[in-house]
Design a protein around this motif. Sequence first.
Motif, PDB file in Angstrom:
ATOM      1  N   ASP A 130       0.824  -1.201   0.000  1.00 13.36           N
ATOM      2  CA  ASP A 130       0.000   0.000   0.000  1.00 13.36           C
ATOM      3  C   ASP A 130       0.861   1.255   0.000  1.00 13.36           C
ATOM      4  OD1 ASP A 130      -2.437  -1.354   0.000  1.00 13.36           O
ATOM      5  OD2 ASP A 130      -2.397  -1.636   2.161  1.00 13.36           O
ATOM      6  N   MET A 164     -17.036   2.279  -3.258  1.00 17.35           N
ATOM      7  CA  MET A 164     -16.666   2.408  -1.860  1.00 17.35           C
ATOM      8  C   MET A 164     -17.905   2.233  -0.977  1.00 17.35           C
ATOM      9  SD  MET A 164     -13.399   3.184  -2.270  1.00 17.35           S
ATOM     10  CE  MET A 164     -12.844   3.961  -0.750  1.00 17.35           C
ATOM     11  N   THR A 166     -19.353   2.960   3.211  1.00 16.87           N
ATOM     12  CA  THR A 166     -19.163   3.495   4.555  1.00 16.87           C
ATOM     13  C   THR A 166     -19.801   2.531   5.543  1.00 16.87           C
ATOM     14  OG1 THR A 166     -19.357   5.736   3.640  1.00 16.87           O
ATOM     15  CG2 THR A 166     -19.457   5.519   6.036  1.00 16.87           C
ATOM     16  N   TRP A 193      -7.467   7.293   6.532  1.00  9.62           N
ATOM     17  CA  TRP A 193      -6.442   6.706   5.645  1.00  9.62           C
ATOM     18  C   TRP A 193      -5.509   7.807   5.184  1.00  9.62           C
ATOM     19  CZ3 TRP A 193      -5.419   1.706   4.174  1.00  9.62           C
ATOM     20  CH2 TRP A 193      -4.546   1.524   3.102  1.00  9.62           C
ATOM     21  N   TRP A 204     -13.172  12.040   3.063  1.00  5.25           N
ATOM     22  CA  TRP A 204     -14.312  11.164   2.824  1.00  5.25           C
ATOM     23  C   TRP A 204     -15.242  11.855   1.836  1.00  5.25           C
ATOM     24  CZ3 TRP A 204     -16.106   7.277   6.907  1.00  5.25           C
ATOM     25  CH2 TRP A 204     -15.020   6.834   7.672  1.00  5.25           C
ATOM     26  N   SER A 226      -4.245  -1.729   4.288  1.00  2.00           N
ATOM     27  CA  SER A 226      -5.643  -2.125   4.150  1.00  2.00           C
ATOM     28  C   SER A 226      -6.051  -3.192   5.161  1.00  2.00           C
ATOM     29  CB  SER A 226      -5.915  -2.614   2.721  1.00  2.00           C
ATOM     30  OG  SER A 226      -5.035  -3.670   2.378  1.00  2.00           O
ATOM     31  N   TYR A 229      -6.546  -1.519   8.393  1.00  2.00           N
ATOM     32  CA  TYR A 229      -7.714  -0.641   8.302  1.00  2.00           C
ATOM     33  C   TYR A 229      -8.988  -1.424   8.612  1.00  2.00           C
ATOM     34  CZ  TYR A 229     -10.613   3.164   6.456  1.00  2.00           C
ATOM     35  OH  TYR A 229     -11.519   4.184   6.321  1.00  2.00           O
ATOM     36  N   VAL A 230      -9.140  -2.580   7.999  1.00  2.00           N
ATOM     37  CA  VAL A 230     -10.310  -3.417   8.267  1.00  2.00           C
ATOM     38  C   VAL A 230     -10.302  -3.883   9.719  1.00  2.00           C
ATOM     39  CG1 VAL A 230     -11.463  -5.578   7.694  1.00  2.00           C
ATOM     40  CG2 VAL A 230     -10.528  -4.162   5.865  1.00  2.00           C
ATOM     41  N   LEU A 240     -15.550   3.342   8.966  1.00  2.00           N
ATOM     42  CA  LEU A 240     -14.664   3.077   7.840  1.00  2.00           C
ATOM     43  C   LEU A 240     -15.311   3.582   6.554  1.00  2.00           C
ATOM     44  CD1 LEU A 240     -13.631  -0.676   8.378  1.00  2.00           C
ATOM     45  CD2 LEU A 240     -12.473   1.349   9.257  1.00  2.00           C
ATOM     46  N   GLN A 241     -14.487   4.002   5.609  1.00  2.00           N
ATOM     47  CA  GLN A 241     -14.948   4.197   4.232  1.00  2.00           C
ATOM     48  C   GLN A 241     -13.894   3.539   3.342  1.00  2.00           C
ATOM     49  OE1 GLN A 241     -15.342   8.003   1.594  1.00  2.00           O
ATOM     50  NE2 GLN A 241     -17.347   7.706   2.576  1.00  2.00           N
ATOM     51  N   GLY A 242     -14.234   2.331   2.886  1.00  2.00           N
ATOM     52  CA  GLY A 242     -13.250   1.545   2.155  1.00  2.00           C
ATOM     53  C   GLY A 242     -13.817   0.909   0.916  1.00  2.00           C
ATOM     54  N   LEU A 247     -14.617  -4.971   1.813  1.00  2.00           N
ATOM     55  CA  LEU A 247     -15.485  -4.994   2.991  1.00  2.00           C
ATOM     56  C   LEU A 247     -16.643  -5.974   2.860  1.00  2.00           C
ATOM     57  CD1 LEU A 247     -15.656  -1.129   3.533  1.00  2.00           C
ATOM     58  CD2 LEU A 247     -14.235  -2.765   4.787  1.00  2.00           C
TER      59      LEU A 247
END
Length: 294
Positions: A130, A164, A166, A193, A204, A226, A229-230, A240-242, A247
């Motif tokens: 990443d 993406m 949220t 992030w 975001w 990543s 992040y999860v 989270l916004q991934g 996800l």
Amino acid sequence: MQINLFECIKIFIEIIESGSFTKAAENLQIHRPAVTKALQQLEQHSGIRLMQRTTRRINLTPEGEEFYHRSKSLLAQADDLLDLFSPTHALHGQLRVDMPIAFAALLVVPNLSDFYHEHPSIEIILSSSDLRRDMLRDGLDCVLRMGELEDGEYIARKIGDIHMTTCASPGYLSVHGTPENLEQLQQHQAVNWINNSSRQIVSWTFETTSGTAELNLPGKLVLDNSEAYVAAGLAGLGLLQGMSFLLKPYLDSGLLVEVLPDYPPQPRKLSLIYPHRHLSRKVRVFAEWLEGLL
């Protein structure tokens, strides 16, 4: 003394990328003395010292560093030239690619057998990170990256858009409540992030009836990996916004819950970056395969 210049350059590059004379000989399937002789001939022909050799490691001289980058580009363009005039010839050789961890683990590697079915003679050397990579320094043919790209000495080809989502864990929502609109987000904690190249926290985004809203949300944790992040979301450390494909398994199992479905995040652009204006056949077929995969 006449030498096969391209062959010597190829051996020199293999020494650098494999890290040793012995490994270079094994990879090229030639005798170890031939590797040493090729380097000696190349140094004599160029009139410069390309590397300092010790019993334990190989160090490029400043001139050798520049020679490596330029010769790597030269051989790539030579291969492209031959491919251009023999388009029916089967593609072969190595393709060095770098991409984010999630793309490698969840999308690309599980489907690579389909690519090899079409191009069985291509060897892919895939690194996943990443973090931003230097294509020339690291000897990469192409890099897969998401989001807006900074100006640089490379060419970018858009592969597609990444949706993406949220979301947050049920535990987080039970303690802090579920936001029902964008204004309420300021009372929540976000797992943010960071962009490794700009070192800026990524904003975001949300699609609204009046256009795209871009917000900077409060948070105590900033990540650049990543998987971490999860994990932070699953641990209830914030919203989270991934990437939706990353996800989805956790959303399907109930370990994460989508929030603000009426304000979907703006999709993020996915691009394949390569260092030369002419797109080589190997990079082109890989790009087309990725487009189909997405």
